[in-house]
Design a protein around this motif. Structure first.
Motif: not given
Length: 575
Positions: A139-154, A169-176
């Motif tokens: 578990a690491w915060h950089t992996v989390d950030g990449v995951f959330l941004v990738a899913v959010g943009w997609w 809306l779910l994509g925008l939530f993930c970006l936030g």
């Protein structure tokens, strides 16, 4: 246009196959790679934050740090995996990386994974292994950030293209949400807003819809900082989050001026790809004029570009801190120009992913975009215009690429697991010490070190325990409570009022009693090297200190001076 019922029914099995493939790949990687090697420093850092949240502590108020603690909430799911904590956490990380790679590939190509052919599917799974390289499976915060941004943009992109409100809306939530796992991913938010406003498929701008979008985007940050504010910690939080050492991804640009003494210069691989993309761009633009010779020219040049990309990945050897991910980033940017010419559009998808690589490299310890190395390589291949091989041949090529990447991955990890000895020297199972570590193998030095901590806890029982400075894994693995507001008090982590809060915690601890505070005498780097761990030291042994806070804590504690194994510290039993 809505899909017909037969087409929809056909996609359901594909979705199940992709989900099963993600789970199987993640489990296989953890079983073959992720469980080998253990680092007492950062391999429990995020889990320690999760442990605090589970016990009702409020981030930036009860526990402190230079980053927001969104990861502490995201990784609550680690405790739901039916496996030992450390193994389960590694599995979750691999699922995140796999899903992130799929999301970025779907975002880059503007397609659905359910419509991919065997070649692209095989190459995306290959990209997952390349992106993992020798990064620690934890578990690491950089992996989390990449995951959330990738899913959010997609989700945002596919939601706008399909008209799906819930995806948008779910994509925008993930970006936030990404903005509260690490500040560097805050830059994904304005990119998301630009996509929302100027996407080719964006509907007319209406105030009610935009208001809902803004609320979805700000939901996670508002909830996080709202809680901090209600708990009375906004001033301290601002000081913590704004006073850390700044980093701007300088390594990505210093790549062009660095010296690579004693090894091949990775910059030389960029020139042939740039030249190849120029040839491809010209040949594609004038394809009607060139006719059949132009098709052969594009094919031959495309193969040369593919060969260079494959060589860069193979030559990098999946090295954790090598220059090869930076090389791939610059190749990816060259491919963006080719994409612009071939598809006659602004390559905004390529530019967004390149920006994500920059965000991921904004790090004190790992200033490289290695987690996106796979998608960078895949993006160059995707930019090369047709012809494409037949479906069967493409499936074979994808399978071969996946197998070769897997072999390279295993070889790299066997030689150099993250922060531990080569796999042949990892002869000890930490599950003998704690159930949470069952299945994790390490070298005899680390095993002895962790076993000594277990022995200290048994010998000097207390309800509040800290082992300073390099052992954030102790609380979640042994189920104890850390009385200090930081789990890993490195100098760079001690921002804002953190040093004073650490000393205040020591003062309070000494008044209340029922504590065990140990200080290590063995450096973490010596454990990685497999150096012997002392069987015993004296209570006044010299301990490890990275700054002045360790000495200040020792000055405040008046409990009995104790020693056990290689640790020395203070113990005050319950009164």
């Amino acid at each position: 246009m809505e899909r017909s019922f037969p087409a929809t029914r056909k996609r359901v099995p594909r979705a199940l196959v992709l989900a099963a493939g993600t789970g199987l790949l993640s489990a296989a990687v953890v079983a073959r790679i992720g469980r080998f090697g253990f680092n007492p420093t950062d391999q429990g850092f995020v889990l320690a934050q999760v442990w605090r949240v589970l016990h009702g502590e409020i981030p930036q108020v009860d526990f402190l740090g230079p980053r927001p603690f969104g990861s502490a909430y995201l990784h609550l799911i680690d405790h739901l995996v039916p496996a030992p904590l450390m193994i389960g956490s590694g599995f979750v990380m691999m699922v995140q990386l796999t899903v992130a790679t799929f999301a970025l590939a779907a975002f880059l190509t503007g397609t659905s994974p359910l419509d991919w052919g065997p070649l692209r599917l095989g190459l995306v799974f290959t990209a997952v292994l390349v992106g993992l390289n020798t990064y620690p499976v934890m578990a690491w915060h950089t992996v989390d950030g990449v995951f959330l941004v990738a899913v959010g943009w997609w989700l945002l992109d596919s939601g706008l293209r399909s008209g799906s409100r819930w995806r948008r809306l779910l994509g925008l939530f993930c970006l936030g949400f990404a903005a509260i796992v690490k500040q560097s991913f805050l830059f994904a938010v304005p990119i998301g807003v630009l996509i929302l406003l100027f996407h080719p498929a964006a509907p007319p701008r209406r105030s009610p819809r935009l208001l809902g979008d803004v609320l979805a985007l700000g939901a996670a940050p508002l909830l996080y900082f709202g809680t901090v504010t209600v708990a009375g910690g906004p001033r301290s939080a601002i000081a913590q989050l704004s006073s850390g050492t700044q980093t701007w991804g300088e390594g990505l640009f210093r790549f062009w001026t660095a010296e690579f003494a004693g090894r091949a210069d990775p910059r030389t691989y960029i020139f042939p790809v740039v030249l190849g993309t120029c040839v491809l761009a010209v040949a594609w633009s004038a394809r009607d004029r060139f006719g059949e010779p132009g098709r052969w020219l594009r094919g031959a040049t495309g193969l040369c570009v593919v060969a260079v990309v494959v060589f860069v990945v193979a030559d990098g050897g999946f090295e954790h801190a090598g220059a090869w991910p930076v090389t791939l980033l610059w190749l990816f940017l060259a491919a963006a120009v080719l994409d612009a010419v071939v598809r006659s559009r602004l390559p905004w998808r390529y530019l967004a992913i390149a920006a994500l690589g920059w965000m991921a490299s904004l790090s004190w310890g790992y200033p490289l975009p290695g987690l996106l190395a796979g998608i960078f390589a895949l993006g160059v291949l995707e930019a090369v215009p047709p012809p494409r091989p037949p479906e069967v041949a493409g499936g074979v090529l994808g399978a071969v690429a996946f197998v070769l990447a897997g072999l390279l991955l295993m070889s790299a990890h066997d030689k150099a697991p993250y922060a531990d000895r080569p796999q042949g020297e990892l002869t000890k199972d930490l599950g003998d010490i704690a159930p949470a570590l069952r299945g994790v193998r390490t070298n005899p030095s680390v095993y002895t070190y962790v076993a000594q901590i277990r022995g200290c806890l048994d010998r000097y029982p207390a309800s509040k325990v800290a082992v300073l400075p390099d052992n954030p894994f102790v609380a979640p693995v042994f189920g104890v409570r850390n009385p200090f507001p930081l789990d890993w008090p490195l100098p760079m982590e001690l921002t804002g009022d953190s040093p004073e809060r650490m000393v205040e915690a020591a003062e309070s601890l000494d008044r209340e009693g029922d504590y065990l505070v140990l200080f290590q005498t063995v450096k973490a780097v010596s454990l990685t090297a497999g150096a012997p761990v002392p069987e015993a030291v004296g209570p006044d042994a010299r301990t490890i200190a990275y700054g002045g806070v360790e000495k200040r804590i020792q000055d405040e504690l008046t409990g009995a001076r104790v020693a056990c194994g290689s640790f020395a510290g203070f113990w005050e039993p319950a009164r």
